[in-house]
Each structure stands twice: as C-alpha cells, then as structure tokens.
Enzyme design. Structure first.
Site, PDB file in Angstrom:
ATOM      1  N   PRO A  82       0.825  -1.211   0.000  1.00  0.00           N
ATOM      2  CG  PRO A  82      -0.979  -1.623   1.434  1.00  0.00           C
ATOM      3  CD  PRO A  82       0.339  -2.208   0.965  1.00  0.00           C
ATOM      4  CB  CYS A  83       1.426   3.537  -2.685  1.00  0.00           C
ATOM      5  SG  CYS A  83      -0.203   3.994  -3.350  1.00  0.00           S
ATOM      6  CD  GLN A  84      -3.191   3.883   0.458  1.00  0.00           C
ATOM      7  OE1 GLN A  84      -2.281   3.089   0.697  1.00  0.00           O
ATOM      8  NE2 GLN A  84      -4.371   3.489   0.007  1.00  0.00           N
ATOM      9  CE1 TYR A  86       7.420   4.724   2.110  1.00  0.00           C
ATOM     10  CE2 TYR A  86       6.435   3.098   0.659  1.00  0.00           C
ATOM     11  CZ  TYR A  86       7.239   3.407   1.739  1.00  0.00           C
ATOM     12  OH  TYR A  86       7.847   2.413   2.434  1.00  0.00           O
TER      13      TYR A  86
END
Length: 375
Positions: A82-84, A86
C-alpha cells in the site's frame, strides 16, 4: 513446457498479476487483507487461489502449502505494498506512517519463498522520503535478501499504451545473475500514438441515471480501435458502468466547464467557498473535464470531481467505474465486486494491466536469453 508461476502480494483487484497472466504466466495465488478484493481477483485469474490475510500475519507456510510450490521454485513474486504512506497526495507521508513499512513484509516473504524474480511497485513519492535514504534502504535490503541484481525505473504508463498520465516506480530483481533492464516504451515520441480518453471509452453507452447500468449494458457501438477490441475480448456486455450521483450545485458547476477546462471556468458565485479564495494557479486538475483526444489524469481511488479531471468529456457527470477501469487498461471481462466505493478503490489502486504485461514480457525474454546463453 509448463507456464512460469506468479504470486501476487497486496494484490487488490490484481492488475499487476493480470498483466503477467496475459503474458503467459500462471498466477497461483493472490493475497490481500480485504476479502472483497478476492472476489474480483479470483474471477479474473484462472485457477488461482486467494488468501484474505494481513501481510503482517502472512507466513511462508501459508503461501507454500496453499500453492504446492517449494522454496526456490516460484518464478516471480509481484506486489504493490500500500502506497498511501509515500503518496504525494498524503502530506503527512514518511517512514513514520505504518503503511510505509509494508515493503519490509514483502521482503520478509521474499526471503522465505526465494522466487527467481521479484517485482515491487509503488508511487514515485518514496524517492524523496528522508532525502532519498528510504530508496537506498530498499535497494540495500533487496540485495541483502539474496538478490544482487536489482534496479528500479519510473514508468510513464502512457508510454505503454495506457490512456492515462500515471507515474509509478517499479523495482525488479533476480537471483539468477541476470542484469536487470526494463522494457522499451511502445507509445509516444516517434512510436505509436498515445491511446486517448475517447479511444478508451468512446464505445461505452451514455449514462443518464448514475446507476442505470449497474447490472450490465450493451455496448454503444462496435469497437472503433485496437484498444477497444483488446479490452472487449471475451466480453459481450459492459459491467460496472455506474457513476457517483452529483448534487444539483455540482451539476450546475460542471455545465460551465468545456473540454480541457477546469474549476477556473465555473462562475465565481458557484465556486465552493474554499476555492473562491484559491489562487488561479492552484488546483489545476480540480473540476477538470479532459479533452477526448488527450490523456486522462491519474486515476485515483475515487473519481471525485473535487479531486481531479474526472468529468466525462461529453456528459455532465463523473466517470463511471468501467470508464475508470478502461483508463487503467482493465479488460471488460474483469468484474469488480463490492460497493461502488470499493470498486473505485480496486480500480484506482491497481497497476495498469497493459503496463504490467510489458514488464512481464520483458522478464520472460530476459529469462529465455539467459537460458540460451547458458546452454
């Protein structure tokens, strides 16, 4: 000859592994914390299994026992932690965000499963965390896991036939002694023309009620181009073609916005209070209506017209789930399960399958070349 195998961690709807499947790989397992995603994943990945489990709780026994693959036998482990934590859209991003450490859970599984190749995708924002130190740490930890050949590349999705401006960083590594390289672009800059918004969605029926086609609809016309022919393959009708209902004031606002326009075209007295105080240089994508012959802005986890250029080029409404999926290059045969909100999340979080296929094809070619040179 048996197909090379793939496992997809943090799989969501499975855009990354779908690209590998379309390149001839056999996807044996997907894993994600949300079981709703599993319903979408299982229908679009032939013969695959799914584990609804947090990455923190996922063990090598879970994976190996479920797939029947022994340590060291898996060809490719793919995943998009999950990228949130960054994301440039998360102004509190950084290593302190608990989601920012999930790549280490991915690498923990890598160490136990020992795939021949690994592919890890994320947002480009991580390159600036801690002055680039996080990026160096990721590369160092991948090497420490037994993958000395590792590199990363920032992909522009539109350069691989995706009708959308989308930037993603992809790490590729292997333990086979093969120098890592990346696929050449196929579109733009003297290559094939970019696929446009209208190339992508022009054959879908108009929507006059937000949920009128929730259970399916006929196509508006025969496929008009190669992109539509590709995405319609194996599908006889349109699914997930529903969109958010706009309030009356938002309908009044979007009526003023031309193709290529944005919030600046809305009369001042109709603007939200916060935007009445905004500088003209701010919020460049908000309340945007893309040009039919242009690219879409980045598809996020909801096509909220307050967030970006998600107004249909011709109709006064937001993009539908299916239109967002088309702009992500998902085939129409992929049916997204769950509520409309959950469907948009699955679409927006995904790696575009066409971009993933380009990566998969390139890895397959590198593997074949390495075998040929070793013979």
């Amino acid at each position: 000859m048996s197909k090379p195998t793939v496992i997809d961690l943090f799989c969501g709807a499975g855009g990354l592994s779908l690209g590998f499947q379309n390149a001839g790989y056999r996807v044996v397992l997907g894993s994600d914390i949300d079981s709703t995603f599993g319903s979408t994943f299982l229908e679009s990945h032939d013969g695959s299994a799914f584990l609804a489990k947090s990455a923190y709780d996922l063990t090598d026994d879970d994976i190996l026992a479920r797939t029947g693959i022994y340590k060291g036998q898996l060809d490719v482990l793919v995943g998009g932690p999950p990228c949130q934590g960054y994301s440039v859209y998360n102004h509190g991003r950084g290593e302190g965000d608990p989601r920012a450490g999930l790549f280490r859970e991915y690498l923990r599984i890598v160490k136990h499963v020992q795939p021949r190749w690994l592919v890890m995708e994320n947002v480009t924002g991580l390159t600036s965390i801690s002055g680039g130190r996080l990026l160096k740490d990721i590369l160092s930890e991948i090497r420490a896991a037994g993958y000395p050949d590792v590199d990363f590349h920032i992909f522009k999705a539109e350069e691989y036939g995706v009708p959308q401006e989308r930037r993603r960083i992809v790490f590729i590594a292997n333990r086979l002694g093969i120098p890592v390289s990346f696929p050449d672009r196929t579109h733009g800059g003297g290559k094939r023309d970019h696929v446009t918004v209208w190339d992508a969605i022009g054959d879908l029926p108009p929507i006059f009620e937000p949920r009128e086609f929730e259970s399916g609809a006929a196509y508006a016309c025969a496929p008009q181009n190669d992109f539509q022919r590709l995405l319609r393959r194996g599908s006889s009708h349109v699914s997930n073609h529903c969109c958010p209902k706009l309030s009356k004031v938002n309908i009044d606002r979007v009526k003023h916005i031309p193709q290529g326009g944005s919030w600046r075209d809305i009369p001042f007295d109709l603007l939200p209070a916060g935007m009445q105080r905004a500088k003209r240089s701010d919020h460049t994508k908000r309340y945007g209506r893309p040009k039919p012959d242009g690219l879409s802005c980045t598809i996020l986890t909801k096509c909220d017209i307050h967030w970006g250029a998600y107004i249909h080029p011709i109709q006064n409404r937001a993009f539908s789930v299916r239109e967002a999926a088309r702009l992500q290059s998902f085939p129409d045969s992929v049916v997204f399960h769950g509520s409309m909100t959950e469907q948009f999340v699955q679409v927006g979080n995904a790696v575009p399958p066409l971009l993933a296929k380009a990566i998969a094809d390139h890895i397959a070619l590198q593997s074949v070349d390495a075998i040929r040179h070793a013979a």
